[in-house]
Design an enzyme around this catalytic site. Structure first.
Site, PDB file in Angstrom:
ATOM      1  N   ARG A  46      -2.377  21.398  -8.765  1.00 59.21           N
ATOM      2  CA  ARG A  46      -2.022  21.574 -10.178  1.00 59.21           C
ATOM      3  C   ARG A  46      -1.481  20.253 -10.703  1.00 59.21           C
ATOM      4  O   ARG A  46      -0.301  20.105 -10.973  1.00 59.21           O
ATOM      5  CB  ARG A  46      -0.974  22.675 -10.343  1.00 59.21           C
ATOM      6  CG  ARG A  46      -1.307  24.076  -9.823  1.00 59.21           C
ATOM      7  CD  ARG A  46      -2.642  24.616 -10.042  1.00 59.21           C
ATOM      8  NE  ARG A  46      -2.930  25.424 -11.193  1.00 59.21           N
ATOM      9  CZ  ARG A  46      -2.659  26.719 -11.354  1.00 59.21           C
ATOM     10  NH1 ARG A  46      -1.977  27.372 -10.476  1.00 59.21           N
ATOM     11  NH2 ARG A  46      -3.068  27.370 -12.417  1.00 59.21           N
ATOM     12  N   GLN A  66      -6.836  19.106 -14.252  1.00 58.42           N
ATOM     13  CA  GLN A  66      -6.784  20.235 -15.194  1.00 58.42           C
ATOM     14  C   GLN A  66      -8.170  20.753 -15.573  1.00 58.42           C
ATOM     15  O   GLN A  66      -8.376  21.954 -15.718  1.00 58.42           O
ATOM     16  CB  GLN A  66      -6.010  19.853 -16.442  1.00 58.42           C
ATOM     17  CG  GLN A  66      -4.516  20.070 -16.250  1.00 58.42           C
ATOM     18  CD  GLN A  66      -3.688  19.662 -17.443  1.00 58.42           C
ATOM     19  OE1 GLN A  66      -4.186  19.048 -18.387  1.00 58.42           O
ATOM     20  NE2 GLN A  66      -2.423  19.976 -17.404  1.00 58.42           N
ATOM     21  N   ASP A 100      -9.467  23.211 -12.978  1.00 61.08           N
ATOM     22  CA  ASP A 100      -8.510  24.219 -12.517  1.00 61.08           C
ATOM     23  C   ASP A 100      -9.025  25.627 -12.833  1.00 61.08           C
ATOM     24  O   ASP A 100      -8.765  26.181 -13.905  1.00 61.08           O
ATOM     25  CB  ASP A 100      -7.171  23.937 -13.213  1.00 61.08           C
ATOM     26  CG  ASP A 100      -6.063  24.816 -12.708  1.00 61.08           C
ATOM     27  OD1 ASP A 100      -6.357  25.855 -12.082  1.00 61.08           O
ATOM     28  OD2 ASP A 100      -4.892  24.473 -12.945  1.00 61.08           O
ATOM     29  N   SER A 145      -6.453  28.369 -13.748  1.00 62.11           N
ATOM     30  CA  SER A 145      -5.992  28.342 -15.141  1.00 62.11           C
ATOM     31  C   SER A 145      -7.046  28.919 -16.070  1.00 62.11           C
ATOM     32  O   SER A 145      -6.728  29.682 -16.986  1.00 62.11           O
ATOM     33  CB  SER A 145      -5.667  26.908 -15.577  1.00 62.11           C
ATOM     34  OG  SER A 145      -4.495  26.473 -14.952  1.00 62.11           O
ATOM     35  N   TYR A 183       4.171  26.408  -8.144  1.00 65.39           N
ATOM     36  CA  TYR A 183       4.079  27.853  -7.953  1.00 65.39           C
ATOM     37  C   TYR A 183       5.461  28.439  -7.668  1.00 65.39           C
ATOM     38  O   TYR A 183       6.379  27.731  -7.254  1.00 65.39           O
ATOM     39  CB  TYR A 183       3.160  28.169  -6.761  1.00 65.39           C
ATOM     40  CG  TYR A 183       1.710  27.922  -7.037  1.00 65.39           C
ATOM     41  CD1 TYR A 183       0.986  28.797  -7.824  1.00 65.39           C
ATOM     42  CD2 TYR A 183       1.060  26.813  -6.515  1.00 65.39           C
ATOM     43  CE1 TYR A 183      -0.357  28.578  -8.083  1.00 65.39           C
ATOM     44  CE2 TYR A 183      -0.284  26.574  -6.763  1.00 65.39           C
ATOM     45  CZ  TYR A 183      -0.985  27.473  -7.553  1.00 65.39           C
ATOM     46  OH  TYR A 183      -2.307  27.257  -7.810  1.00 65.39           O
TER      47      TYR A 183
HETATM   48  P1  NAD Z   1       0.757  32.345 -10.718  1.00 62.51           P
HETATM   49  O1  NAD Z   1      -0.473  33.021 -11.216  1.00 62.51           O
HETATM   50  O2  NAD Z   1       0.844  31.955  -9.291  1.00 62.51           O
HETATM   51  O3  NAD Z   1       2.009  33.297 -11.040  1.00 62.51           O
HETATM   52  C1  NAD Z   1       2.216  33.806 -12.328  1.00 62.51           C
HETATM   53  C2  NAD Z   1       3.659  33.658 -12.690  1.00 62.51           C
HETATM   54  O4  NAD Z   1       4.431  34.644 -11.998  1.00 62.51           O
HETATM   55  C3  NAD Z   1       4.301  32.316 -12.378  1.00 62.51           C
HETATM   56  O5  NAD Z   1       4.789  31.735 -13.567  1.00 62.51           O
HETATM   57  C4  NAD Z   1       5.414  32.676 -11.419  1.00 62.51           C
HETATM   58  O6  NAD Z   1       6.552  31.847 -11.551  1.00 62.51           O
HETATM   59  C5  NAD Z   1       5.708  34.092 -11.832  1.00 62.51           C
HETATM   60  N1  NAD Z   1       6.501  34.876 -10.868  1.00 62.51           N
HETATM   61  C6  NAD Z   1       6.414  34.914  -9.513  1.00 62.51           C
HETATM   62  N2  NAD Z   1       7.337  35.742  -9.015  1.00 62.51           N
HETATM   63  C7  NAD Z   1       8.024  36.254 -10.070  1.00 62.51           C
HETATM   64  C8  NAD Z   1       9.100  37.158 -10.204  1.00 62.51           C
HETATM   65  N3  NAD Z   1       9.688  37.709  -9.150  1.00 62.51           N
HETATM   66  N4  NAD Z   1       9.537  37.447 -11.451  1.00 62.51           N
HETATM   67  C9  NAD Z   1       8.976  36.892 -12.549  1.00 62.51           C
HETATM   68  N5  NAD Z   1       7.957  36.025 -12.484  1.00 62.51           N
HETATM   69  C10 NAD Z   1       7.493  35.700 -11.265  1.00 62.51           C
HETATM   70  O7  NAD Z   1       1.085  31.074 -11.609  1.00 62.51           O
HETATM   71  P2  NAD Z   1       0.105  30.160 -12.464  1.00 62.51           P
HETATM   72  O8  NAD Z   1      -0.120  30.770 -13.765  1.00 62.51           O
HETATM   73  O9  NAD Z   1      -1.065  29.831 -11.628  1.00 62.51           O
HETATM   74  O10 NAD Z   1       1.000  28.875 -12.647  1.00 62.51           O
HETATM   75  C11 NAD Z   1       1.601  28.229 -11.545  1.00 62.51           C
HETATM   76  C12 NAD Z   1       2.205  26.928 -11.958  1.00 62.51           C
HETATM   77  O11 NAD Z   1       1.219  25.938 -12.118  1.00 62.51           O
HETATM   78  C13 NAD Z   1       2.949  26.950 -13.254  1.00 62.51           C
HETATM   79  O12 NAD Z   1       4.055  26.109 -13.098  1.00 62.51           O
HETATM   80  C14 NAD Z   1       2.010  26.336 -14.217  1.00 62.51           C
HETATM   81  O13 NAD Z   1       2.661  25.817 -15.349  1.00 62.51           O
HETATM   82  C15 NAD Z   1       1.444  25.268 -13.346  1.00 62.51           C
HETATM   83  N6  NAD Z   1       0.162  24.747 -13.814  1.00 62.51           N
HETATM   84  C16 NAD Z   1       0.018  23.389 -13.875  1.00 62.51           C
HETATM   85  C17 NAD Z   1      -1.163  22.854 -14.277  1.00 62.51           C
HETATM   86  C18 NAD Z   1      -1.344  21.395 -14.346  1.00 62.51           C
HETATM   87  O14 NAD Z   1      -2.120  20.827 -14.500  1.00 62.51           O
HETATM   88  N7  NAD Z   1      -0.687  20.547 -14.210  1.00 62.51           N
HETATM   89  C19 NAD Z   1      -2.217  23.665 -14.613  1.00 62.51           C
HETATM   90  C20 NAD Z   1      -2.040  25.042 -14.511  1.00 62.51           C
HETATM   91  C21 NAD Z   1      -0.841  25.567 -14.090  1.00 62.51           C
END
Ligand code: NAD
Length: 383
Positions: free
Chosen positions: A127, A132, A135, A138, A234
């Site tokens: 990530r 991006q 991804d 996403s 994550y």
């Molecule tokens: P994910 O699908 O793994 O999880 C969904 C969400 O559930 C996450 O925000 C996680 O913190 C939350 N979660 C887990 N346990 C929980 C709990 N007990 N209570 C409440 N919420 C809980 O996550 P995702 O959507 O794939 O995103 C993961 C990370 O990657 C995030 O920080 C996102 O911003 C980041 N991201 C970065 C990029 C990048 O380029 N740089 C791109 C996409 C996502």
């Protein structure tokens, strides 16, 4: 080089790995595309659309697998029993690219390794900003997050926006979103646009600002901790004691919500149970729980994957394979991700596996008969 695409075999899967819009780029990369007859039908892309874009449409799946240098999948071999045999047919030295869920399917990934193919699992994309455009998580979470709200609005017994009419005032729906990653943030913006009053919670404290910038109120439970975030972004798996406390703190918010959308996931682990039967019992009849984590075990105790459970008038929807319900846009986004990824692993018309590139090492799962990915190796040790 020959790029092959076969029809997805997973029951109900409507996405296709590549779409005609990307063929100009495939040509620039030196790729000739061979696609199985009917591969795009679930996403309303006809064989003729592919032909017009320059593909050769082939009726035999085996012929494609036997000849292609690179095969692109939505769901890789072993996603279901119907495509596991692909591993026996693929040409020696072939490369496969797709979503393989290697952390949840260690036995399948061992079979992939044994077959000798070079496999890239796109869910393991780091990530980082540079990645991006590749991804897939996403992309698919964006579609799924949107869909959660549309399903909720369809099933909900009231309307979302506040209306002041001659026939009375209708109060806005109260939506609570648990997990504000990509899907959760998308759900917030869609629910806001429909006029709901939206609140959200995530265990990672850095998410608060993102929730607020999407127009929702961030619920502070007082238990959010920096320790809940992995370096990779994550969420970490927390202790059962932590989840118990979280459930206690969320009780009141859930009780006063009309719609609860759960999207909370922990990479490579079963989803935490955050909404209990007792919480659902306290919701008003006619309310809805949409569980996007259903395929990973569910965030709600009452979830049944792929079904709508009616519990004392509250409907609990266990969404599965949600991006496939919006196949045109899901396929377009996925194909764009694949195109961007192929630009990394193809140079001068040849496969180019640069192991100094974190995008390559992050996603490369098997090569020369072995599992290469450290992350997958660790997951294997734990099973
Ligand atoms: P994910 O699908 O793994 O999880 C969904 C969400 O559930 C996450 O925000 C996680 O913190 C939350 N979660 C887990 N346990 C929980 C709990 N007990 N209570 C409440 N919420 C809980 O996550 P995702 O959507 O794939 O995103 C993961 C990370 O990657 C995030 O920080 C996102 O911003 C980041 N991201 C970065 C990029 C990048 O380029 N740089 C791109 C996409 C996502």
């Amino acid at each position: 080089m020959k790029l092959g695409v076969v029809k997805e075999t997973f029951p109900g899967e409507r996405r296709v790995a590549i779409v005609p819009q990307n063929f100009v780029d495939f040509k620039k990369l030196g790729l000739d595309v061979f696609i199985e007859c009917g591969a795009g039908s679930g996403a309303f892309i006809s064989d003729n659309d592919y032909k017009k874009a320059g593909a050769e449409v082939v009726s035999s799946r085996e012929e494609i697998l036997r000849n292609a240098d690179i095969v692109c999948y939505v769901r890789g071999p072993g996603a279901d029993k119907n495509n596991l045999n692909d591993l026996n047919v693929l040409k020696k030295g072939a490369t496969i690219v797709g979503m393989m869920d290697p952390l949840a399917n260690p036995d399948i990934i061992q079979k992939v390794a044994k077959s000798g193919v070079t496999a890239f699992a796109l869910e393991l994309m780091p990530r980082v900003t540079r990645a991006q455009g590749m991804d897939v998580l996403s992309s698919m979470a964006t579609i799924a997050g949107y869909r959660t709200v549309i399903v909720a609005a369809y099933i909900f017994s009231r309307i979302f926006p506040m209306l002041m009419t001659a026939a009375g005032t209708l109060l806005p729906a109260r939506v609570f979103i648990i997990g504000a990653g990509v899907a959760g943030l998308q759900a917030i913006t869609v629910a806001k646009r429909l006029g709901a009053c939206v609140e959200a919670y995530d265990v990672r404290p850095e998410v608060k600002e993102q929730v607020q910038s999407c127009g929702a109120r961030f619920i502070e439970l007082g238990i959010e901790t920096k320790e809940a975030s992995e370096k990779s972004g994550y969420a970490k798996a927390m202790s059962e004691e932590f989840y118990k406390k979280q459930r206690e703190m969320m009780f009141k918010v859930i009780e006063s919500s009309d719609i609860v959308i759960t999207t909370a996931l922990v990479l490579g682990k079963k989803a935490p149970v955050l909404v209990t039967k007792e919480m659902v019992e306290r919701m008003k009849p006619g309310s809805v729980v949409i569980d996007l984590a259903a395929e990973r075990g569910g965030n709600c105790e009452l979830t049944s994957p792929g079904e709508i459970v009616d519990y004392k008038g509250v409907k609990i929807v266990g969404l599965i394979n949600t991006p496939s319900d919006i196949p045109i846009h899901a396929s377009l986004m996925y194909s764009n991700n694949i195109k961007n990824f192929l630009k990394i692993i193809i140079k001068d018309g040849q496969l180019y596996i640069d192991k100094s590139d974190e995008i390559v090492t992050g996603t490369l799962v098997t090569q020369n008969g072995e599992i290469i990915s450290e992350m997958v190796k660790k997951a294997l040790v734990k099973t």
